[in-house]
Design a protein around this motif. Sequence first.
Motif, mmCIF file in Angstrom:
data_model
loop_
_atom_site.group_PDB
_atom_site.id
_atom_site.type_symbol
_atom_site.label_atom_id
_atom_site.label_comp_id
_atom_site.label_asym_id
_atom_site.label_seq_id
_atom_site.Cartn_x
_atom_site.Cartn_y
_atom_site.Cartn_z
ATOM 1 N N ASP A 274 0.118 2.903 3.935
ATOM 2 C CA ASP A 274 1.335 2.598 4.536
ATOM 3 C C ASP A 274 1.640 1.243 4.833
ATOM 4 N N LEU A 275 0.592 0.424 4.562
ATOM 5 C CA LEU A 275 0.680 -1.195 4.594
ATOM 6 C C LEU A 275 1.241 -1.776 3.448
ATOM 7 N N LEU A 276 2.169 -2.798 3.469
ATOM 8 C CA LEU A 276 2.584 -3.376 2.379
ATOM 9 C C LEU A 276 1.813 -4.002 1.651
ATOM 10 N N GLY A 277 1.516 -3.440 0.291
ATOM 11 C CA GLY A 277 0.293 -3.969 -0.641
ATOM 12 C C GLY A 277 -0.930 -3.181 -0.274
ATOM 13 N N GLY A 278 -0.807 -2.442 0.673
ATOM 14 C CA GLY A 278 -2.209 -1.665 1.229
ATOM 15 C C GLY A 278 -2.909 -1.011 0.019
ATOM 16 N N SER A 279 -2.136 -0.146 -0.805
ATOM 17 C CA SER A 279 -2.610 0.751 -1.723
ATOM 18 C C SER A 279 -3.103 0.225 -3.069
ATOM 19 N N THR A 280 -2.792 -1.152 -3.178
ATOM 20 C CA THR A 280 -3.176 -1.955 -4.279
ATOM 21 C C THR A 280 -4.340 -2.998 -3.711
ATOM 22 N N PHE A 281 -4.322 -3.168 -2.385
ATOM 23 C CA PHE A 281 -5.525 -4.250 -1.566
ATOM 24 C C PHE A 281 -6.921 -3.350 -1.485
ATOM 25 N N PHE A 282 -6.656 -2.112 -0.970
ATOM 26 C CA PHE A 282 -7.712 -1.551 -0.517
ATOM 27 C C PHE A 282 -8.467 -0.654 -1.640
ATOM 28 N N ARG A 283 -8.732 -1.247 -2.720
ATOM 29 C CA ARG A 283 -9.341 -0.812 -4.110
ATOM 30 C C ARG A 283 -10.647 -1.584 -4.665
#
Length: 71
Positions: free
Chosen positions: A41-50
């Motif tokens: 839900d955080l801006l850029g979170g789905s990309t960052f937390f990988r």
Amino acid sequence: MEWNDRTVEEELQPSFYLMTLVYLTEAKDVKPTHTWVSEKDLLGGSTFFRGLHSLQVGPLEELYGKDPDGF
């Protein structure tokens, strides 16, 4: 804290102070909504937390997955 409840002092990294200043300058006075916000839900979170930044929650899920009160 150590396993024996002794306090451990650590030197804070300069990035901690920077993150604190960024938070304080961007913070807004809003009431909590008490709704879950995932990393997706955080801006850029789905990309960052990988990959290297992925959250290591597997052991916690195994231990507390069916016992949120125990967590």
